[in-house]
Scaffold this motif. Structure first.
Motif, PDB file in Angstrom:
ATOM      1  N   THR A  77       0.842  -1.198   0.000  1.00  0.00           N
ATOM      2  CA  THR A  77       0.000   0.000   0.000  1.00  0.00           C
ATOM      3  C   THR A  77       0.875   1.244   0.000  1.00  0.00           C
ATOM      4  N   ASP A  79       0.762   5.264   0.475  1.00  0.00           N
ATOM      5  CA  ASP A  79      -0.016   6.408   0.958  1.00  0.00           C
ATOM      6  C   ASP A  79       0.916   7.343   1.722  1.00  0.00           C
ATOM      7  N   ASP A  86       2.966   9.894  -3.546  1.00  0.00           N
ATOM      8  CA  ASP A  86       2.359   8.628  -3.980  1.00  0.00           C
ATOM      9  C   ASP A  86       2.775   8.272  -5.406  1.00  0.00           C
ATOM     10  N   GLN A 134      -4.203   0.244  -7.100  1.00  0.00           N
ATOM     11  CA  GLN A 134      -3.323   1.127  -6.336  1.00  0.00           C
ATOM     12  C   GLN A 134      -3.345   2.545  -6.928  1.00  0.00           C
ATOM     13  N   ILE A 138      -4.791   6.082  -5.262  1.00  0.00           N
ATOM     14  CA  ILE A 138      -3.980   7.306  -5.215  1.00  0.00           C
ATOM     15  C   ILE A 138      -4.749   8.475  -5.824  1.00  0.00           C
ATOM     16  N   ARG A 141      -7.758   9.553  -3.564  1.00  0.00           N
ATOM     17  CA  ARG A 141      -7.320  10.341  -2.396  1.00  0.00           C
ATOM     18  C   ARG A 141      -6.917  11.750  -2.819  1.00  0.00           C
TER      19      ARG A 141
END
Length: 195
Positions: A77, A79, A86, A134, A138, A141
């Protein structure tokens, strides 16, 4: 009660599938796609040619199936708390794969597809339809943090970054350092995603 009789024969042996796929990968790495033959794959996997042909119609289908397996990677992950951080971590993870055995396998196949229209078509057909989870996380967010514009064309940007990385690694053999990745993010991705 009568026993159930299968009309489709014995179930496929997963161990044979794996042996055939492993043989195909090792041959691709040793001699390249163009020189791989079903006969040699079968010999190395210790199975008959008929066993290979029951699973795959031809060499192109076998190799593209193998590449599908070798192109799926789980990343830890990512973050960092910022879009920039990222993206740098995500691209670095992809570069690590491209520089490894699976990346080498893919680069060889891309080169061979230029000379083999059937292989080229199969590779187009096995291109993943879904966005990398993934990368999607990204992007989502970053949208919540208002770091990304709604006008950004993610598909084009993804292709552009992939093309740049493959060009540097496979064609020019220039280094893909952390500094280069930061430049790619700062000079191309962040401006394109922000406008």
């Amino acid at each position: 009660m009568c026993p159930v009789v299968s009309l489709i024969g014995r179930p496929r042996d997963a161990a044979r599938d794996l042996a055939i796929q492993s043989a195909a990968v090792s041959l691709m790495q040793e001699v390249g796609y163009d020189r791989v033959t079903i006969e040699e794959v079968a010999h190395r996997a210790k199975v008959s040619k008929a066993t290979v042909y029951r699973r795959w119609k031809n060499k192109q289908e076998l190799i593209t199936d193998v590449v599908k397996i070798h192109s799926k990677h789980e990343f830890p992950t990512i973050d960092s708390g910022s879009l920039r951080g990222d993206l740098i971590e995500l691209i670095s993870a992809h570069v690590h794969i491209l520089k490894g055995p699976d990346g080498s396998l893919m680069m060889g196949l891309i080169s061979s597809a230029q000379r083999d229209p059937q292989l080229s078509q199969l590779m187009m057909n096995c291109k993943p339809q879904e966005v990398d989870p993934q990368a999607l996380a990204i992007i989502n967010r970053a949208k919540k943090r208002k770091e990304i514009s709604g006008n950004a064309n993610m598909e084009i940007l993804g292709e552009a970054v992939g093309a740049i990385l493959i060009h540097r690694i496979a064609i020019t053999h220039l280094p893909v350092s952390r500094k280069f990745i930061e430049s790619l993010v700062d000079d191309l991705l962040i401006p394109a995603l922000s406008k």
